[in-house]
Write a protein that holds these residues in place. Structure first.
Motif, mmCIF file in Angstrom:
data_model
loop_
_atom_site.group_PDB
_atom_site.id
_atom_site.type_symbol
_atom_site.label_atom_id
_atom_site.label_comp_id
_atom_site.label_asym_id
_atom_site.label_seq_id
_atom_site.Cartn_x
_atom_site.Cartn_y
_atom_site.Cartn_z
ATOM 1 N N ALA A 1 0.833 -1.211 0.000
ATOM 2 C CA ALA A 1 0.000 0.000 0.000
ATOM 3 C C ALA A 1 0.865 1.257 0.000
ATOM 4 O O ALA A 1 0.573 2.219 -0.729
ATOM 5 N N ILE B 1 -2.753 3.750 -7.805
ATOM 6 C CA ILE B 1 -3.987 3.626 -7.022
ATOM 7 C C ILE B 1 -4.426 2.167 -6.945
ATOM 8 O O ILE B 1 -4.881 1.689 -5.892
ATOM 9 N N ALA B 2 -4.293 1.442 -8.073
ATOM 10 C CA ALA B 2 -4.639 0.018 -8.072
ATOM 11 C C ALA B 2 -3.762 -0.757 -7.084
ATOM 12 O O ALA B 2 -4.250 -1.627 -6.349
ATOM 13 N N GLN C 1 -2.271 0.508 -4.435
ATOM 14 C CA GLN C 1 -2.664 0.908 -3.084
ATOM 15 C C GLN C 1 -3.914 0.148 -2.647
ATOM 16 O O GLN C 1 -4.003 -0.313 -1.497
ATOM 17 N N ALA C 2 -4.886 0.012 -3.558
ATOM 18 C CA ALA C 2 -6.111 -0.725 -3.234
ATOM 19 C C ALA C 2 -5.812 -2.186 -2.923
ATOM 20 O O ALA C 2 -6.349 -2.761 -1.970
ATOM 21 N N THR D 1 -4.241 -2.387 0.448
ATOM 22 C CA THR D 1 -5.226 -2.186 1.508
ATOM 23 C C THR D 1 -5.988 -3.473 1.785
ATOM 24 O O THR D 1 -6.213 -3.851 2.945
#
Length: 220
Positions: A58, A79-80, A82-83, A86
């Motif tokens: 992340a 962003i992908a 990071q998702a 998460t």
């Protein structure tokens, strides 16, 4: 000795035997529940390592997209990632919570229900999610590494990447198809139970076996 005295002595002896039996059973149960707790510890340790890995993933995604906000393709990849990181934090954290909230003093049936819930979560929720995401997350990871190379070279490789969306769709669909095919083959070969046991983890499987032994011992 009179009959009443014999009855009283017999009742006292019977009571002592009952208390001794109850004490022996309680000690036996405590010993086995302690073994059960220890057998689930490797699962907690393994999930803790995965949780830390999720944090690192992340953070990598956050650091990447925050330094490439001017490039929407790189921004989307970060962003992908990071998702994905998460989710890689959430799932191990939930497994750890499910194990740590087990009350080993509760009835065996209740503990069995908790372990069954843990198994169902790992097999029916966690495995499908990571099966799908794991088959495609390598794509943004590869593009992020490529972006690092472009940063070093000082070039904009996205300018002439008009065919990239189609390539991503084809490669992503192919990866998902391979994952689905492997699952189909495992089921076709009659190895679905083996796969589910592997996903649930050996700690969960051993815990279920031990609880089954304890439940059978409790039966009159």
């Amino acid at each position: 000795m009179e009959l009443d005295d014999m009855k009283q002595a017999w009742q006292e002896l019977s009571g002592r035997l009952d208390r001794q039996q109850a004490l022996d059973w309680e000690l036996w149960r405590i010993s086995h529940m302690d073994r059960l707790r220890r057998r689930l510890q490797p699962l907690v340790w393994g999930q803790s390592v995965l949780l830390v890995l999720g944090v690192l993933i992340a953070l990598w995604g956050i650091r990447f997209w925050s330094t490439h906000v001017h490039i929407w393709q790189a921004l989307a990849c970060g962003i992908a990632m990071q998702a994905f990181g998460t989710l890689s934090i959430f799932f191990p954290a939930r497994v750890i919570a499910m194990v740590c909230t087990i009350d080993y003093a509760a009835p065996v049936l209740e503990i069995q229900r908790r372990i069954a819930g843990l198994r169902a979560w790992r097999v029916k929720v966690e495995a499908p999610v990571f099966g799908v995401l794991g088959s495609v997350i390598w794509i943004p990871a590869l593009l992020m590494l490529a972006q690092y190379g472009m940063d070093i070279a000082g070039v904009d490789g996205w300018r002439d990447a008009s065919g990239l969306p189609l390539w991503l769709i084809i490669v992503g669909a192919g990866s998902l198809a391979v994952t689905g095919l492997l699952y189909w083959l495992v089921c076709k070969l009659g190895r679905r139970r083996w796969l589910e046991d592997s996903i649930a983890g050996s700690s969960v499987k051993r815990a279920q076996v031990m609880l089954g032994d304890i439940a059978r011992f409790e039966q009159p």
